[in-house]
Design a protein around this motif. Structure first.
Motif, PDB file in Angstrom:
ATOM      1  N   LEU A  38     -60.064  30.418  -7.562  1.00 45.62           N
ATOM      2  CA  LEU A  38     -59.801  31.865  -6.673  1.00 45.62           C
ATOM      3  C   LEU A  38     -58.387  31.797  -5.919  1.00 45.62           C
ATOM      4  O   LEU A  38     -57.865  32.299  -5.389  1.00 45.62           O
ATOM      5  N   ALA A  39     -58.011  30.114  -5.315  1.00 44.78           N
ATOM      6  CA  ALA A  39     -56.840  29.717  -4.949  1.00 44.78           C
ATOM      7  C   ALA A  39     -55.477  30.284  -5.565  1.00 44.78           C
ATOM      8  O   ALA A  39     -54.236  31.198  -4.737  1.00 44.78           O
ATOM      9  N   ARG A  68     -67.826  31.109 -13.806  1.00 41.48           N
ATOM     10  CA  ARG A  68     -68.365  29.497 -13.385  1.00 41.48           C
ATOM     11  C   ARG A  68     -68.192  28.097 -13.279  1.00 41.48           C
ATOM     12  O   ARG A  68     -66.368  27.993 -13.459  1.00 41.48           O
ATOM     13  N   ASP A  69     -68.397  27.662 -12.668  1.00 46.20           N
ATOM     14  CA  ASP A  69     -68.002  26.897 -11.549  1.00 46.20           C
ATOM     15  C   ASP A  69     -67.013  26.917 -11.267  1.00 46.20           C
ATOM     16  O   ASP A  69     -65.727  25.672 -11.518  1.00 46.20           O
ATOM     17  N   ASP A  70     -66.863  27.993 -10.181  1.00 48.58           N
ATOM     18  CA  ASP A  70     -65.768  28.355  -9.791  1.00 48.58           C
ATOM     19  C   ASP A  70     -64.289  28.577 -10.027  1.00 48.58           C
ATOM     20  O   ASP A  70     -63.490  28.861  -9.324  1.00 48.58           O
ATOM     21  N   LEU A  71     -64.723  29.052 -11.444  1.00 45.25           N
ATOM     22  CA  LEU A  71     -63.810  29.150 -12.154  1.00 45.25           C
ATOM     23  C   LEU A  71     -63.436  30.475 -12.393  1.00 45.25           C
ATOM     24  O   LEU A  71     -64.506  31.202 -12.538  1.00 45.25           O
ATOM     25  N   TYR A  72     -62.362  30.923 -12.927  1.00 42.43           N
ATOM     26  CA  TYR A  72     -63.101  32.963 -13.123  1.00 42.43           C
ATOM     27  C   TYR A  72     -62.256  32.829 -14.474  1.00 42.43           C
ATOM     28  O   TYR A  72     -61.136  32.174 -14.321  1.00 42.43           O
TER      29      TYR A  72
END
Length: 262
Positions: A38-39, A68-72
């Motif tokens: 997100l960053a 998935r696992d804070d990855l887009y």
């Protein structure tokens, strides 16, 4: 002279609208991405964290993004929608048998590209059995002026497109990249005269390429074919007739299907 803004590399969405914010996020992904935080999306889009989080959540719910696992990453729905794009879909249906035959003949990397503004977008890339590192990838973009497939398209584009390419800057990728507008113009005239275009280590050192334009029923260059290989084993001039014949075969087949490609 046309402004490069008339032919932008990536038309800028209006970030003040919901649709504009959505497009900013979707366009932020590159062909190399396997997952983006997100960053990082915030850095690429310039959207505030709260706004970006809401947009990404909506896109995940709609199936256009996966998380998935804070990855887009782009979702399968994007692929499905992309395959419904009528012109590119029909073009690929017509071109694929010719591209496969060409790859079997030359055993090097074969491309099919279309022009989008002042760039070429690769819609097909078939690797030869002897793999070589090339800067292109399916869905990726490169400059029109420094690739064989791009020069084939640029040679048959309206003059305003060439003006915009020059105005945007002929960036030097290697020592052999053509950065003089006059030399580029002479090369494009030669493309129109011979029906083939060349790249000699202009996008990447050690890589050479030959291309040819694909025309529709109205005589518009809607795509271009190219073959790329390492300078140590691939002779572009010796393969010019093959590439030109492939492009002509695709063009002739397109001409018999005017209702499918419009």
């Amino acid at each position: 002279m046309a402004s490069p803004d008339q032919f932008p590399r990536h038309p800028g969405p209006d970030a003040s609208t919901v649709l504009g914010k959505t497009m900013l996020v979707l366009r932020a992904f590159t062909p190399d991405d396997r997952g983006v935080t997100l960053a990082e999306l915030g850095r690429r889009t310039g959207l505030a964290k709260g706004t970006l989080h809401r947009v990404c959540g909506d896109l995940v719910a709609a199936g256009m993004l996966e998380r998935r696992d804070d990855l887009y990453r782009l979702g399968r729905l994007m692929f499905e929608l992309g395959m419904r794009a009528s012109v590119e879909r029909d073009l690929l249906e017509v071109a694929n048998p010719f591209l496969e035959e060409l790859r079997a003949e030359v055993n090097e990397t074969v491309h099919l590209g279309v022009r989008d503004g002042i760039e070429v977008v690769y819609i097909a890339k078939l690797g030869g059995r002897r793999q070589v590192a090339v800067p292109s990838r399916t869905g990726g973009r490169l400059g029109l002026y420094c690739t064989a497939v791009g020069k084939a398209l640029l040679a048959h584009a309206p003059k305003d497109v060439l003006d915009a390419v020059v105005e945007s800057g002929l960036d030097r990728h290697t020592a052999r990249t053509v950065t003089a507008p006059g030399i580029l113009a002479r090369q494009l005239a030669q493309v129109r005269a011979t029906g083939v275009s060349y790249e000699f280590e202009e996008s990447r050192l050690g890589l050479v390429c030959v291309g040819a334009p694909v025309f529709d029923l109205d005589g518009e260059a809607v795509a271009a074919v190219s073959v790329a290989g390492p300078v140590t084993r691939f002779n572009p001039q010796a393969n010019a007739d093959r590439v030109r014949a492939t492009a002509r075969g695709i063009s002739a087949t397109l001409a018999r299907r005017p209702s499918r490609v419009e």
